[in-house]
Design a protein around this motif. Structure first.
Motif, short mmCIF file in Angstrom:
data_model
loop_
_atom_site.label_atom_id
_atom_site.label_comp_id
_atom_site.label_asym_id
_atom_site.label_seq_id
_atom_site.Cartn_x
_atom_site.Cartn_y
_atom_site.Cartn_z
N THR A 109 0.85 -1.19 0.00
CA THR A 109 0.00 0.00 0.00
C THR A 109 0.88 1.23 0.00
OG1 THR A 109 -1.84 -1.05 1.19
CG2 THR A 109 -1.69 1.35 1.31
N ALA A 159 1.07 4.95 0.98
CA ALA A 159 0.30 5.72 1.96
C ALA A 159 1.02 6.98 2.39
CB ALA A 159 -0.01 4.85 3.18
N GLU A 168 -3.05 -0.70 -3.01
CA GLU A 168 -3.96 0.39 -2.65
C GLU A 168 -3.12 1.64 -2.47
OE1 GLU A 168 -7.79 1.19 0.30
OE2 GLU A 168 -6.18 -0.13 0.99
N VAL A 194 -3.50 5.28 -0.33
CA VAL A 194 -4.35 5.92 0.66
C VAL A 194 -3.76 7.23 1.17
CG1 VAL A 194 -5.33 3.72 1.41
CG2 VAL A 194 -3.38 4.66 2.63
N LYS A 236 -11.42 15.02 3.87
CA LYS A 236 -11.20 14.62 2.49
C LYS A 236 -11.07 15.85 1.60
CE LYS A 236 -13.03 11.79 -1.28
NZ LYS A 236 -14.11 10.88 -1.73
N THR A 259 -7.53 6.61 -2.09
CA THR A 259 -8.59 6.41 -1.10
C THR A 259 -8.36 7.31 0.11
OG1 THR A 259 -8.87 4.10 -1.77
CG2 THR A 259 -9.72 4.72 0.39
N TYR A 260 -9.40 8.00 0.51
CA TYR A 260 -9.34 8.82 1.73
C TYR A 260 -9.64 7.95 2.94
CZ TYR A 260 -11.25 11.85 5.40
OH TYR A 260 -11.53 12.46 6.59
N LYS A 261 -8.78 8.05 3.96
CA LYS A 261 -9.03 7.39 5.25
C LYS A 261 -8.88 8.44 6.35
CE LYS A 261 -7.97 2.68 3.81
NZ LYS A 261 -7.37 1.37 4.18
N TYR A 274 -4.72 1.32 9.15
CA TYR A 274 -5.12 1.82 7.83
C TYR A 274 -4.56 0.98 6.68
CZ TYR A 274 -6.12 5.97 10.65
OH TYR A 274 -6.60 6.83 11.60
#
Length: 262
Positions: free
Chosen positions: A12, A14, A39, A41, A47, A56-58, A80
């Protein structure tokens, strides 16, 4: 025909931040050039309206200072990440040469840009509890999911380093390196990490033409991209215009103070 993308389905990409969010999004996008991650993130408190659909927003609560950031990275980043590894980047450190990827980077639980050996007499933290130099660390880099989960599972105490700071990379790579290695995890050696990332230029980089990623615009990294939020451009231009006058005023004030003393 364009070259086929490097596929890293177990990694991922991130970033976690509450500042320089626009610049961080751009760093994520730049890091995605030529690479297909499992992914991608962005972990932040709100956001962004400009967040592209491939990121992707976390959510996290607002990180109000650098200590909040360091704690969250050390203990909560694992919440996350759903893949075996995370590649953590910042607005000032990201993938620059995707073609320099090596599969052996994933043979380790932690790999980042090498650290220099501090000069004699300088306070430093680049050593383990036994006094051995730690040459590989850095916040920008790859960590395994197992390592992400370890501080919480092992109930590691969150303490300041010998310079009185909370640095999550020092916390993991130096102060608790022995605990992490005792649990069976591995830190990349300098001989591998020098091909992975560059921060401060060190002699060991002499035979490396370019790294996979970088952190900070020091030395050989000076020409790598810098992303700037368009909303900040007017203030940047104003500062450029005012800077010479500020320097002249400071020089005049210093000269006047010297004259008054005489």
């Amino acid at each position: 025909m364009s070259a086929e993308k490097l596929k890293l389905p177990n990694v991922t990409l991130a970033a976690m931040t509450s500042v320089s969010v626009y610049e961080t999004v751009k760093a994520l996008q730049y890091s995605m050039r030529g690479i297909e991650f499992g992914e991608v993130v962005l972990i932040t408190h709100k956001k962004p309206f400009y967040l592209p659909k491939e990121i992707t927003y976390k959510h996290t609560e607002r990180l109000t200072n650098i200590d909040d950031f360091n704690y969250k990275i050390a203990y909560d980043l694992c919440d996350y990440i759903d893949t075996d590894y995370v590649l953590l980047v910042h607005h000032d450190g990201f993938v620059i040469h995707p073609e320099k990827w090596q599969d052996r980077f994933l043979e380790y639980d932690y790999i980042g840009s090498p650290w220099p050996i501090p000069s004699d007499g300088k306070m430093h933290c680049f050593h383990d509890i036994y006094g051995n130099w730690v040459r590989v660390g850095n916040s920008v880099g790859i960590r395994s999911k197992q390592l992400l989960e370890f501080p919480r599972k092992a109930n590691l105490e969150w303490t300041r380093d010998e310079e009185g700071l909370y640095n999550e990379d020092i916390f993991l790579c130096c102060r608790h390196k022995h605990d992490i290695e005792a649990a069976g995890m591995r830190f990349a050696p300098l001989e591998v990490a020098k091909y992975f990332g560059h921060e401060i230029t060190i002699p060991e980089f002499d035979d490396v033409d370019a790294p996979f990623l970088f952190h900070k615009w020091y030395g050989r990294n000076a020409d790598y991209p810098r992303f700037v939020n368009p909303l900040h451009w007017p203030w940047i231009m104003v500062k450029k215009v005012l800077r010479p006058f500020v320097h002249r005023y400071r020089a005049w004030k210093q000269a006047k103070q010297q004259t008054d003393k005489e």
